[in-house]
Scaffold this motif. Sequence first.
Motif, PDB file in Angstrom:
ATOM      1  N   THR A 206     106.253  72.153 -20.762  1.00 49.06           N
ATOM      2  CA  THR A 206     106.368  73.587 -21.079  1.00 49.06           C
ATOM      3  C   THR A 206     106.688  74.369 -19.815  1.00 49.06           C
ATOM      4  O   THR A 206     106.085  74.144 -18.764  1.00 49.06           O
ATOM      5  N   ALA A 207     107.627  75.284 -19.938  1.00 48.20           N
ATOM      6  CA  ALA A 207     107.910  76.216 -18.854  1.00 48.20           C
ATOM      7  C   ALA A 207     106.848  77.305 -18.919  1.00 48.20           C
ATOM      8  O   ALA A 207     106.755  78.032 -19.912  1.00 48.20           O
ATOM      9  N   ASN A 208     106.006  77.387 -17.897  1.00 46.21           N
ATOM     10  CA  ASN A 208     104.971  78.442 -17.837  1.00 46.21           C
ATOM     11  C   ASN A 208     105.620  79.708 -17.308  1.00 46.21           C
ATOM     12  O   ASN A 208     106.304  79.671 -16.285  1.00 46.21           O
ATOM     13  N   LYS A 243      94.777  80.614 -24.437  1.00 42.81           N
ATOM     14  CA  LYS A 243      93.937  80.124 -23.338  1.00 42.81           C
ATOM     15  C   LYS A 243      93.743  78.615 -23.373  1.00 42.81           C
ATOM     16  O   LYS A 243      92.837  78.106 -22.720  1.00 42.81           O
ATOM     17  N   ARG A 244      94.548  77.898 -24.135  1.00 44.04           N
ATOM     18  CA  ARG A 244      94.434  76.444 -24.250  1.00 44.04           C
ATOM     19  C   ARG A 244      92.982  76.034 -24.548  1.00 44.04           C
ATOM     20  O   ARG A 244      92.339  75.336 -23.743  1.00 44.04           O
ATOM     21  N   PRO A 245      92.461  76.474 -25.699  1.00 45.00           N
ATOM     22  CA  PRO A 245      91.053  76.180 -26.025  1.00 45.00           C
ATOM     23  C   PRO A 245      90.737  74.686 -25.985  1.00 45.00           C
ATOM     24  O   PRO A 245      89.619  74.299 -25.638  1.00 45.00           O
ATOM     25  N   ASN A 262     116.033  69.030 -20.755  1.00 46.81           N
ATOM     26  CA  ASN A 262     115.304  68.262 -19.744  1.00 46.81           C
ATOM     27  C   ASN A 262     115.810  68.598 -18.341  1.00 46.81           C
ATOM     28  O   ASN A 262     116.506  67.801 -17.721  1.00 46.81           O
ATOM     29  N   LYS A 263     115.499  69.797 -17.877  1.00 49.97           N
ATOM     30  CA  LYS A 263     115.941  70.200 -16.533  1.00 49.97           C
ATOM     31  C   LYS A 263     114.784  70.847 -15.800  1.00 49.97           C
ATOM     32  O   LYS A 263     113.902  71.442 -16.433  1.00 49.97           O
ATOM     33  N   ASP A 264     114.840  70.783 -14.493  1.00 49.31           N
ATOM     34  CA  ASP A 264     113.867  71.496 -13.669  1.00 49.31           C
ATOM     35  C   ASP A 264     114.294  72.967 -13.606  1.00 49.31           C
ATOM     36  O   ASP A 264     115.379  73.280 -13.123  1.00 49.31           O
ATOM     37  N   ILE A 265     113.480  73.847 -14.154  1.00 47.99           N
ATOM     38  CA  ILE A 265     113.864  75.272 -14.165  1.00 47.99           C
ATOM     39  C   ILE A 265     112.805  76.154 -13.484  1.00 47.99           C
ATOM     40  O   ILE A 265     112.696  77.342 -13.781  1.00 47.99           O
TER      41      ILE A 265
END
Length: 308
Positions: A206-208, A243-245, A262-265
């Motif tokens: 996941t892109a945060n 909050k990713r419980p 599938n790339k580094d972003i």
Amino acid sequence: MQVHYDLEQLPPFRNAVVTIGTFDGVHLGHREILRAQRQAADRCGGETLVITFDPHPRKIVQGASLELITTLSEKAALLESLGVDHLVVVPFNAEFAAQEADAYVRDFLVGRFHPHTLIIGYDHRFGKGRSGGYELLEALQARYGYQLIEIPQQLVHSIGVSSTKIRQALKQSDVAAAEELLGYRFSFEGTVIHGDKLGRTIGYPTANLSYTDSDKIRLGEGVYAATATLHKDTIGGMLSIGKRPTLNDVVERVEINLFDFNKDIYEEQLRVEVHSYLRPQEKYTSLDALKEQLHLDKVNALAALKGS
Ligand SMILES: Nc1ncnc2c1ncn2[C@@H]1O[C@H](COP(=O)(O)OP(=O)(O)OP(=O)(O)O)[C@@H](O)[C@H]1O
Ligand SMILES: Cc1cc2nc3c(=O)[nH]c(=O)nc-3n(C[C@H](O)[C@H](O)[C@H](O)CO)c2cc1C
């Protein structure tokens, strides 16, 4: 559209058809004002001017945190797409807010813009303590020689369209209601930041995202079908705000898994368009259980994106 930031450097306007307001969201009610404005300008061979304020007057007057539906640059892009000729961005400060309503009309509105026509929404207020409104503009009309048009509140399914209702809908994760009142899909911009590198270990990187503009409204928690635009490419995905419980985390994360990507972003800017709400955040008993749910979310998000 020309954008003017300096009141001392305004060009002369031909038959200026002027409207004033913060226009947060540029929603269906605002669009009705802009439509009437365009019509009036076409009738008199004039130019349309939208006068807006930055920062938002509420920030100065109430010192409130803003939670804007649209940032200034989003607002400018929307106004431009609607055919506005000139956007004037007035620096709103304590001194400006302290002007008496009649001085505001004389020195600011008439003195600076010499309007041929003024078009205002049904609830427009101005001047110190918001004491001025339509009645005052009507009383001063003969003296200053402008035409005056007031636009009533627009309704959608008998609900009055307002920026407040749209903000409430967004905070409650109800993107469908917000979209209906806005007349377009809600989006926000974020920069991709580093997380804890866990997403890739369960097959869903996941892109945060960190919001680019600190005054932009934060959408409520939940899982959504979304698309992200990176440079000029638009990519389907699923967005999670929460909050990713499952991990007993405490800080709210905004993260998007992009499909067939599938790339580094890291450090890139993404514009995320939120298509539909899928479900609330849940606490799963294990990362495997979460992973199974993410598979279902992907099926649902793909179906939602196909239909929109
Ligand atoms: N399909 C994809 N969707 C989102 N990001 C991707 C994707 N493929 C590669 N990436 C890259 O991988 C990064 C995410 O990897 P991963 O989720 O493991 O790490 P992270 O940034 O620490 O996030 P988290 O804290 O959610 O685990 C993204 O920021 C992006 O640069
Ligand atoms: C579409 C999507 C839905 C998510 N839903 C949840 C959830 O319901 N509960 C949760 O604890 N974490 C959820 N997460 C966050 C997940 O815990 C996180 O991405 C991984 O733990 C990697 O940091 C979701 C992530 C995505 C991309």
